[in-house]
Scaffold this motif. Sequence first.
Motif, PDB file in Angstrom:
ATOM      1  N   UNK A 156      21.604  60.487   6.528  1.00  0.00           N
ATOM      2  CA  UNK A 156      20.776  61.367   5.711  1.00  0.00           C
ATOM      3  C   UNK A 156      20.908  61.018   4.232  1.00  0.00           C
ATOM      4  N   UNK A 157      19.758  60.898   3.547  1.00  0.00           N
ATOM      5  CA  UNK A 157      19.761  60.606   2.116  1.00  0.00           C
ATOM      6  C   UNK A 157      18.844  61.540   1.322  1.00  0.00           C
ATOM      7  N   UNK A 158      17.696  61.892   1.922  1.00  0.00           N
ATOM      8  CA  UNK A 158      16.685  62.646   1.189  1.00  0.00           C
ATOM      9  C   UNK A 158      16.604  64.102   1.632  1.00  0.00           C
ATOM     10  N   UNK A 159      16.502  64.329   2.900  1.00  0.00           N
ATOM     11  CA  UNK A 159      16.222  65.669   3.415  1.00  0.00           C
ATOM     12  C   UNK A 159      17.516  66.386   3.798  1.00  0.00           C
ATOM     13  N   UNK A 160      18.239  66.838   2.779  1.00  0.00           N
ATOM     14  CA  UNK A 160      19.512  67.535   2.995  1.00  0.00           C
ATOM     15  C   UNK A 160      19.515  68.858   2.233  1.00  0.00           C
TER      16      UNK A 160
END
Length: 333
Positions: A187-191
Amino acid sequence: MLYFANTIYLLLIPLVLLIPVGYAVQRRLRRNRLRRFGDEELVRQLMPSYSGTKGWVRTILTAVALFFFLVGLARPQIGAKLSEHEARGAEIMICLDVSNSMLAEDYSPNRLDRAKLAISRIVDRLQDDRIGLIVFAGSSFVQLPITTDYVSAKMFLNTIDTQSVPIQGTAMGDAIFTALRSFSAQSEKSRAMILITDGENHEDDAVDAARQAAEMGVKVYTIGVGSAQGQPIPMDGDLLKDREGNIVVTRLDESTLQQVAQAGGGAYVHAGNEEFGLNPIIDDIRKMEDEEFNSVVFEEFDEQYMYFFAIAFALLVLEMLIGDRKWKKQLFS
């Protein structure tokens, strides 16, 4: 390997033995009645075509058919091999306050149980999103690592109480850092993380922790549980008191929670009894860019119950075709 989904039906299998036992008792009672009617050998000569063996055959067939029927009801399954599952969604860490102040009853039945109910309902709405649970009071720890296993999420949720964390307090900052360490490497963006707390007696710099989370691309949402008027805390059949014997009243610290949400780039929601606040937050998270996750899961088992039902049905049909007369040149009459 064979597995059973409804093992409770396997407990009924010993009842199958009652069929031949009952038939044996019935034959004995019938023989006693025949003896009262007349000489047993003479009565047998009057019914030369009657077959006692066929009665036993029919009884055994019925018992075996019931055995296969019960095994079928237990839903035998085979399979359980690992496969890779791809899904698109967000990663959501829910941080739940389990300090004693969450026992206040300004929500029904109390703050903590009402929060757990709201989380459970939100889990039912999730599809491909990944969820994790963190409990915190004076310290924090991961109750459930990030997962798409919603059944396990609800199971772990049910085990949470105020004894889950032995150290009292409201260490929101520590909970935020624990959540940051708990997101997956995929996970990188939608957290996003959601803090559910009354915000009272916070012991660290939660605002700074939320700001660091935002810099790492994680949105921080807060849900305030409680009221500004405050409520006493039920404890061991009485009300919680301080060292001087005064009743402790817990109040919602909205100001701190608003600052945390603002620093974390999220939003603050005051929980209500009807709309707890998780629904609008989840709706806002869904606007974030979905990410693709790969996870290893068990494939669904192949159901085998239909074969056992088919055997049971065939045995019952065979039982009905067998008559009561002795075999001559043909098996059925």
